[in-house]
Design a protein around this motif. Structure first.
Motif, short mmCIF file in Angstrom:
data_model
loop_
_atom_site.label_atom_id
_atom_site.label_comp_id
_atom_site.label_asym_id
_atom_site.label_seq_id
_atom_site.Cartn_x
_atom_site.Cartn_y
_atom_site.Cartn_z
N ALA A 1 0.65 -1.15 0.00
CA ALA A 1 0.02 -0.27 -0.12
C ALA A 1 1.00 1.32 -0.02
N ALA A 2 2.02 1.22 0.53
CA ALA A 2 2.99 2.24 0.51
C ALA A 2 3.38 2.70 -0.86
N ASP A 3 3.21 1.85 -1.91
CA ASP A 3 3.83 2.32 -3.25
C ASP A 3 3.12 1.23 -3.91
N VAL A 4 2.02 1.47 -4.63
CA VAL A 4 1.40 0.49 -5.35
C VAL A 4 1.88 0.55 -6.89
N GLU A 5 2.57 1.56 -7.27
CA GLU A 5 3.14 1.60 -8.62
C GLU A 5 4.55 0.81 -9.02
N PRO B 1 6.42 -2.94 -8.00
CA PRO B 1 6.14 -4.11 -7.27
C PRO B 1 7.42 -4.49 -6.35
N ASP B 2 7.26 -5.25 -5.03
CA ASP B 2 8.29 -5.58 -4.23
C ASP B 2 8.13 -7.01 -4.41
N GLN B 3 7.60 -7.91 -5.07
CA GLN B 3 7.59 -9.27 -5.50
C GLN B 3 7.59 -9.48 -6.89
N LEU B 4 8.26 -10.51 -7.21
CA LEU B 4 8.57 -10.90 -8.39
C LEU B 4 7.88 -12.28 -8.50
N ARG B 5 6.90 -12.71 -9.13
CA ARG B 5 6.11 -13.87 -9.07
C ARG B 5 6.45 -14.71 -10.41
N ILE B 6 6.88 -15.99 -10.21
CA ILE B 6 6.87 -16.78 -11.48
C ILE B 6 6.08 -17.66 -11.42
N ASP B 7 5.33 -17.90 -12.45
CA ASP B 7 4.10 -18.83 -12.32
C ASP B 7 4.48 -20.11 -13.50
N LEU B 8 4.75 -21.17 -13.12
CA LEU B 8 4.85 -22.22 -13.89
C LEU B 8 3.54 -22.90 -14.20
N GLU C 1 13.50 -5.21 -4.49
CA GLU C 1 13.60 -3.90 -4.22
C GLU C 1 12.58 -2.95 -5.18
N PRO C 2 11.59 -2.19 -4.45
CA PRO C 2 10.44 -1.67 -5.15
C PRO C 2 10.94 -0.44 -6.03
N ARG C 3 11.68 -0.87 -7.11
CA ARG C 3 12.36 0.31 -7.88
C ARG C 3 11.79 0.26 -9.37
N TRP C 4 11.18 -0.78 -9.68
CA TRP C 4 10.72 -1.16 -11.22
C TRP C 4 9.63 -1.11 -11.47
N SER C 5 9.15 -0.84 -12.72
CA SER C 5 7.65 -0.80 -12.91
C SER C 5 7.05 -2.23 -13.34
N PHE C 6 5.59 -2.13 -13.43
CA PHE C 6 5.12 -3.72 -13.72
C PHE C 6 5.86 -4.01 -15.07
N GLY C 7 5.90 -3.25 -16.07
CA GLY C 7 6.37 -3.59 -17.35
C GLY C 7 7.84 -4.18 -17.33
N LEU D 1 10.81 -14.87 3.46
CA LEU D 1 10.80 -14.28 2.08
C LEU D 1 11.19 -12.65 1.98
N ASP D 2 10.78 -12.07 2.93
CA ASP D 2 11.18 -10.62 3.08
C ASP D 2 12.21 -10.23 3.73
N ASP D 3 13.06 -11.07 4.10
CA ASP D 3 14.15 -10.81 4.68
C ASP D 3 15.16 -10.28 4.14
N ARG D 4 15.19 -10.15 2.78
CA ARG D 4 16.04 -9.52 2.04
C ARG D 4 15.71 -9.38 0.71
N ARG D 5 15.54 -8.19 0.15
CA ARG D 5 15.09 -7.59 -1.17
C ARG D 5 16.24 -7.41 -2.12
N PHE D 6 15.96 -8.29 -3.40
CA PHE D 6 16.92 -8.28 -4.31
C PHE D 6 16.90 -7.32 -5.55
N SER D 7 17.67 -6.95 -6.22
CA SER D 7 17.90 -6.29 -7.26
C SER D 7 17.49 -6.94 -8.63
N LEU D 8 16.71 -6.37 -9.54
CA LEU D 8 16.04 -6.84 -10.64
C LEU D 8 17.15 -6.90 -11.94
#
Length: 323
Positions: free
Chosen positions: A136-140, A142-149, A195-201, A298-305
């Motif tokens: 909710a702090a930054d809805v633009e 993402p702070d999770q990358l989700r890989i759907d197999l 890290e919440p630095r990148w767009s959805f795209g 899961l949230d202990d460390r945030r990684f760079s994309l």
């Protein structure tokens, strides 16, 4: 005659549960009270998956019965429905996040901040929670990358497992750590805190780059072809799940099938022996009590994309439009 409502203490809140004896999974003899008890038993885990995230509610207020179906935008006459906006009459302690859909329309969506919100939603018939990969702090960003197999029709869970292992190996090569979970069906999800630095795209482009790498490594198993009728391999890496307003059922959500299977977080060491049918409303509370939440870190460390985006750049993959 309807069973009188009950009030349950959940943290600092008193949550009302109406018709607690209403059948929710009649083939298993499970009632609304049993569903509420399940969410209480896995409370730390499901709240970790949902906390402060805008979350769509998948509501089955009549329970899961033979022939039940969920309503769609084209046909809203189903027995269940998706709730994207805060329901009318919600308590004032149910927090929300203001989000923008691809159409440009906006909404205030439930953003659970405490377990009482999960139980309140369960009383409304919510079985599956669909959180966005943002806070909710930054809805633009993402702070999770989700890989759907995503397995094709007729493809078993056992064919998805080797792909998940290869995903883990590749992420490890890049210095990244993923966390797997079952979907409650035949597929698998792998989550990565970023890290919440990148767009959805950008995030979609990163997953597509990963999918292309899996396609190179496992050419007999993996495809990234978007059109279903053109796919000629059993496992699709669904990169479009990282698009705006595309969500996955959270960890510990309940699949609306007669078996009441749930989306189960796993340790990588369990993956080879795990089966989707091992994890259900009837079995998960004991597992959770014994071993806790495998996604606790899961949230202990945030990684760079950046490693995945560099691969996307080398592949010439373009970011799709945001809306």
């Amino acid at each position: 005659m309807a069973t009188p409502a009950e009030e349950i203490q959940v943290g600092e809140r008193l949550v009302r549960v109406s018709s607690p004896d209403k059948p929710y999974f009649p083939e298993l003899g499970l009632t609304k009270r049993d569903v509420v008890s399940y969410f209480l038993a896995v409370g730390d885990g499901i709240l970790r998956a949902l906390r402060d995230r805008p979350t769509m509610l998948e509501r089955w207020p009549r329970g899961v019965f033979e022939g039940a179906k969920i309503g769609t935008r084209q046909d809203n006459r189903g027995d269940a429905f998706y709730q994207k906006r805060l329901p009318a009459g919600a308590p004032d302690w149910v927090r929300t996040a203001h989000i923008t859909f691809p159409s440009g329309r906006t909404a205030d969506e439930v953003a659970p901040g405490e377990l009482a919100v999960v139980i309140w939603a369960a009383n409304l018939g919510t079985l599956r929670f669909h959180p966005w990969p943002v806070s909710a702090a930054d809805v633009e960003r993402p702070d999770q990358l989700r890989i759907d197999l995503d397995p094709m029709p007729g493809v078993g869970f056992d064919q998805v497992v080797p792909v998940a292992h290869e995903v883990r190996a590749f992420l490890t090569e890049l210095g990244l750590t993923g966390y797997p979970k079952t979907t409650g069906g035949r597929g698998l999800h792998v989550y990565l805190s970023i890290e919440p630095r990148w767009s959805f795209g950008d995030c979609r482009r990163a997953v597509l780059a990963l999918g292309r790498e899996m396609q190179r490594r496992l050419p007999e198993l993996v495809t990234t072809t978007w059109w279903r009728e053109q796919r000629d391999r059993p496992i699709f890496v669904d990169y479009n799940q990282m698009s705006r307003d595309h969500t996955m059922a959270s960890a510990y959500s309940i699949r609306p099938t007669p078996q009441a299977l749930v989306s189960a977080p796993l340790d990588w060491s369990e993956l080879d022996d795990a089966r989707p049918e091992d994890f259900a409303v009837t079995t998960m509370p004991a597992r959770f009590a014994e071993r806790g939440d495998p996604h606790a870190g899961l949230d202990d460390r945030r990684f760079s994309l950046e490693p995945l985006l560099e691969l996307a750049d080398r592949e010439g993959l373009e970011a799709p439009p945001e809306r």
